[in-house]
Design a protein around this motif. Structure first.
Motif, PDB file in Angstrom:
ATOM      1  N   PHE A   1      23.207 103.743 101.820  1.00  0.00           N
ATOM      2  CA  PHE A   1      23.916 104.772 102.647  1.00  0.00           C
ATOM      3  C   PHE A   1      23.302 104.425 104.381  1.00  0.00           C
ATOM      4  CE2 PHE A   1      24.181 108.559 105.732  1.00  0.00           C
ATOM      5  CZ  PHE A   1      25.205 108.945 105.758  1.00  0.00           C
TER       6      PHE A   1
ATOM      7  N   TYR B   1      28.594 102.500 109.028  1.00  0.00           N
ATOM      8  CA  TYR B   1      29.486 103.806 108.747  1.00  0.00           C
ATOM      9  C   TYR B   1      29.349 104.343 109.673  1.00  0.00           C
ATOM     10  CZ  TYR B   1      28.441 102.815 103.525  1.00  0.00           C
ATOM     11  OH  TYR B   1      29.205 102.262 102.524  1.00  0.00           O
ATOM     12  N   GLY B   2      30.415 105.309 110.360  1.00  0.00           N
ATOM     13  CA  GLY B   2      30.018 106.414 111.278  1.00  0.00           C
ATOM     14  C   GLY B   2      31.516 107.145 111.804  1.00  0.00           C
ATOM     15  N   PRO B   3      30.136 108.694 110.486  1.00  0.00           N
ATOM     16  CA  PRO B   3      30.825 109.427 109.823  1.00  0.00           C
ATOM     17  C   PRO B   3      31.084 110.727 111.356  1.00  0.00           C
ATOM     18  CG  PRO B   3      28.490 109.143 109.154  1.00  0.00           C
ATOM     19  CD  PRO B   3      28.531 108.126 109.808  1.00  0.00           C
TER      20      PRO B   3
ATOM     21  N   THR C   1      15.183 103.533 107.380  1.00  0.00           N
ATOM     22  CA  THR C   1      15.913 102.783 106.542  1.00  0.00           C
ATOM     23  C   THR C   1      14.724 101.609 106.258  1.00  0.00           C
ATOM     24  OG1 THR C   1      17.550 103.631 108.463  1.00  0.00           O
ATOM     25  CG2 THR C   1      17.263 101.038 107.116  1.00  0.00           C
TER      26      THR C   1
ATOM     27  N   LEU D   1      24.144 102.483 107.844  1.00  0.00           N
ATOM     28  CA  LEU D   1      23.874 103.823 108.900  1.00  0.00           C
ATOM     29  C   LEU D   1      23.836 103.239 109.993  1.00  0.00           C
ATOM     30  CD1 LEU D   1      25.634 106.802 109.779  1.00  0.00           C
ATOM     31  CD2 LEU D   1      23.330 107.585 109.380  1.00  0.00           C
ATOM     32  N   THR D   2      22.560 102.316 109.492  1.00  0.00           N
ATOM     33  CA  THR D   2      22.109 101.483 110.733  1.00  0.00           C
ATOM     34  C   THR D   2      22.856 100.448 111.099  1.00  0.00           C
ATOM     35  OG1 THR D   2      19.524 102.902 110.239  1.00  0.00           O
ATOM     36  CG2 THR D   2      19.293 100.566 111.108  1.00  0.00           C
TER      37      THR D   2
ATOM     38  N   GLN E   1      26.003 111.920 100.792  1.00  0.00           N
ATOM     39  CA  GLN E   1      26.035 110.698 100.930  1.00  0.00           C
ATOM     40  C   GLN E   1      26.630 109.791  99.498  1.00  0.00           C
ATOM     41  OE1 GLN E   1      21.698 108.542 101.421  1.00  0.00           O
ATOM     42  NE2 GLN E   1      21.480 111.225 100.871  1.00  0.00           N
TER      43      GLN E   1
ATOM     44  N   TYR F   1      30.636 110.104 100.208  1.00  0.00           N
ATOM     45  CA  TYR F   1      31.166 109.319 101.517  1.00  0.00           C
ATOM     46  C   TYR F   1      30.780 107.748 101.570  1.00  0.00           C
ATOM     47  CZ  TYR F   1      31.252 107.421 106.340  1.00  0.00           C
ATOM     48  OH  TYR F   1      31.338 106.925 107.508  1.00  0.00           O
ATOM     49  N   THR F   2      29.239 107.768 100.390  1.00  0.00           N
ATOM     50  CA  THR F   2      29.217 105.876 100.502  1.00  0.00           C
ATOM     51  C   THR F   2      30.502 104.975  99.433  1.00  0.00           C
ATOM     52  OG1 THR F   2      27.192 106.336 100.830  1.00  0.00           O
ATOM     53  CG2 THR F   2      27.708 103.884  99.471  1.00  0.00           C
TER      54      THR F   2
ATOM     55  N   GLN G   1      33.580 104.783 101.317  1.00  0.00           N
ATOM     56  CA  GLN G   1      33.597 103.875 102.616  1.00  0.00           C
ATOM     57  C   GLN G   1      33.811 102.662 101.474  1.00  0.00           C
ATOM     58  OE1 GLN G   1      34.396 104.170 105.727  1.00  0.00           O
ATOM     59  NE2 GLN G   1      34.557 106.430 105.067  1.00  0.00           N
TER      60      GLN G   1
END
Length: 347
Positions: free
Chosen positions: A172, A181-183, A246, A176-177, A69, A72-73, A76
């Motif tokens: 994160f 973000y699109g891992p 979330t 994502l919600t 997290q 990646y965060t 991004q």
């Protein structure tokens, strides 16, 4: 500062508790397909059924989830701001200012990045062991001298207070919600149907592993329909639970956001010994800012804007036609200036 530190620690612990719930929920949803792995772990490690599984699999999965997290965060957020890490040769004056302020604050110098944007703004983003302070080209052009030092000190105080790392972690799940973000898409670059490919591979894996617990003959229509139903139910429940998890993250992020800005302002003013410089910077930047459209508050912030010195982000014309979960709440500039007036009187 003691109150802020307690709030940061409390927020961090609650975020980690939510991460534990996320990992445990995923493990529970995948239990039918992970049964062979769970049986193997329970057979090898002491402790009997259950404890060995959580110790050997779920605990490392939690650590990996938190680490991923943060990394990646950070990546991004920098990409969204079109920011790149720079060196001393490229921006000698900026590096000298950051280094001098870090020495005054008795802290290690973070990585410095510059965003390719004419909009004047800045933010700090952190991971477990490092942090990055980002300033825009517009900020460097708009401010100089004591005002630039004041803004840099503000971002450095976010790093020193550790709230940059906590807010990075809190970014994160809401992003994502939101769909920011699109891992999966990022893991399969160049593939327009990456989610479809990933879903197909996941279904094939589930199909093969389902032979252990689906009673219908393997490969039959009944078997296929049973697997498809279980797989679809798992995906739907996972999506619903993502939204459920979330919600408290958004509440935690918003509860910390206002206080962290006030605290960073106060600490920066004391570090530089010149609250008036930060007031001047706020007035200059807020006066030049592109006003945020008065629309539904759910669309008011995204991941970058919520972290910024001022909440308008780096875009000249912020898009407002997409749904956004409001994860942070900046205090009004007038309130920040009023608080800095109190610091000035103290000094």
């Amino acid at each position: 500062m003691g109150t802020l530190n307690r709030r940061i620690l409390t927020t961090l612990l609650l975020l980690l508790a939510i991460d534990v719930a996320v990992v445990a929920t995923v493990a529970s949803l995948l239990t039918p397909w992970l049964t062979p792995l769970r049986d193997a772990v329970d057979a090898v490690l002491p402790g009997g059924p259950g404890p060995a599984w959580w110790l050997a699999v779920v605990a490392p999965a939690l650590a990996a989830f938190v680490w991923a997290q943060l990394r990646y965060t950070r990546a991004q957020t920098l990409a969204a701001a079109d920011a790149r890490e720079v060196n001393r040769a490229e921006y000698p004056d900026l590096f000298e200012r950051v280094q001098r302020l870090c020495q005054q604050a008795d802290m290690s110098m973070p990585t410095v990045a510059v965003a390719d944007s004419d909009v004047p703004n800045s933010f700090a983003v952190g991971t477990v062991g490092s942090a990055t302070v980002v300033v825009s080209e517009g900020l460097l052009a708009a401010l100089s001298g004591d005002e630039l030092d004041a803004v840099l000190a503000h971002e450095l105080m976010h790093v020193k207070n550790r709230d940059a790392a906590v807010m990075t972690l809190a970014s994160f799940l809401p992003a994502l919600t939101n769909g920011e973000y699109g891992p999966i898409d990022d893991a399969l670059p160049g593939s327009r149907g990456s989610r479809l490919v990933f879903g197909a591979l996941a279904f094939v894996g589930a199909y093969l592993l389902s032979a252990r617990f689906v009673e219908a003959p393997f490969g039959s229509l009944a078997f296929t329909l049973s697997v498809a139903f279980l797989f679809g139910l798992t995906v739907v429940l996972g999506g619903v639970l993502l939204g459920v998890f979330t919600a408290p993250v958004v509440v935690l992020g918003r509860s910390l956001s206002r206080e962290r800005e006030f605290a960073a302002d106060r600490s920066a003013a004391k570090l530089t010994g010149n609250p008036s410089a930060l007031v001047a910077a706020l007035e200059t930047l807020d006066g030049d800012a592109t006003p945020t459209p008065e629309t539904d508050k759910r669309r008011a912030y995204d991941g970058v804007r919520g972290l910024c010195f001022l909440p308008y982000g780096f875009e000249d014309d912020p898009a407002t036609d997409e749904f956004r979960v409001e994860t942070r709440s900046h205090p009004p500039t007038e309130a920040r200036i009023e608080r800095l007036g109190d610091v000035l009187r103290e000094l």
